[in-house]
Design a protein around this motif. Sequence first.
Motif, PDB file in Angstrom:
ATOM      1  N   GLU A 167      25.535 -18.312  -1.758  1.00 32.83           N
ATOM      2  CA  GLU A 167      24.787 -18.547  -0.464  1.00 32.83           C
ATOM      3  C   GLU A 167      25.017 -19.782  -0.186  1.00 32.83           C
ATOM      4  O   GLU A 167      25.050 -20.450   1.004  1.00 32.83           O
ATOM      5  N   LYS A 168      24.601 -20.562  -0.819  1.00 34.91           N
ATOM      6  CA  LYS A 168      24.307 -22.192  -1.205  1.00 34.91           C
ATOM      7  C   LYS A 168      25.742 -22.714  -0.766  1.00 34.91           C
ATOM      8  O   LYS A 168      25.914 -23.716   0.087  1.00 34.91           O
ATOM      9  N   GLN A 170      28.057 -21.231   0.725  1.00 39.30           N
ATOM     10  CA  GLN A 170      28.732 -20.764   2.101  1.00 39.30           C
ATOM     11  C   GLN A 170      27.863 -21.653   3.146  1.00 39.30           C
ATOM     12  O   GLN A 170      28.430 -22.036   4.256  1.00 39.30           O
ATOM     13  N   ILE A 171      26.540 -22.232   3.090  1.00 38.35           N
ATOM     14  CA  ILE A 171      25.894 -22.996   3.901  1.00 38.35           C
ATOM     15  C   ILE A 171      26.550 -24.309   3.776  1.00 38.35           C
ATOM     16  O   ILE A 171      27.013 -24.996   5.068  1.00 38.35           O
ATOM     17  N   GLU A 174      29.974 -23.846   5.790  1.00 37.15           N
ATOM     18  CA  GLU A 174      29.844 -23.736   7.094  1.00 37.15           C
ATOM     19  C   GLU A 174      29.306 -25.317   7.669  1.00 37.15           C
ATOM     20  O   GLU A 174      29.996 -25.339   8.811  1.00 37.15           O
ATOM     21  N   THR A 175      28.623 -25.974   6.940  1.00 37.90           N
ATOM     22  CA  THR A 175      28.052 -27.173   7.745  1.00 37.90           C
ATOM     23  C   THR A 175      29.309 -28.222   7.849  1.00 37.90           C
ATOM     24  O   THR A 175      29.745 -28.852   8.654  1.00 37.90           O
TER      25      THR A 175
END
Length: 200
Positions: A167-168, A170-171, A174-175
């Motif tokens: 999840e980290k 992926q963030i 995406e950023t």
Amino acid sequence: MGKVSLYAPIAYLVLLLSSLALFSTIYRRRKVRRLVGLKPWFDEHASRDIYLSLKAQTSPKVPEKMLKAALLRRATENVRRIMSLQESKPALAELHQRGAVGDELWTRFLAAEKVMDAEIMECAGEANTIKPGWAQTLFPSAAEIVHNSRIRERLAQVPELQKEEREKWQIVRETALSELENENGASVDTEVKKASKKKK
């Protein structure tokens, strides 16, 4: 100068010794009261209680294998507690030296160490009564069980940690992609504007 009776030094010694004995008695009583009032470092020792209840049971007689298993579980809990004490001792000693931890907590810790030493000796004695020389292999086996259980606990945490890390990531991904798109979009816009100015 007057005569000093032979009883004067004897009376002095008796008075001195009795006052020292009284002080010693009062001091020890206060110390014992203070130690008795301390909370134990660890919770109840359930595996020890189970072993002692199995050992005390007479009808029907408990099989020796069951006693061995209960004693192994007791030794495993002892090893776990000793490892916990060994891991905590350096930090707690440092905090106690700095004054960040009170004397009561340090006294509780030292009392827990003494209790665990006595528990280990008792456990070794019980192992040798069940089978002579078994204490030499009991504690290494218990230590191995503790290490294996710690490894299993860490492995059980891996899927959850993996999910958090994904999840980290992926963030972050995406950023980074959105920043790249914004930079590319802005550079494309400036190139289009430059090209349109040249045509004019």
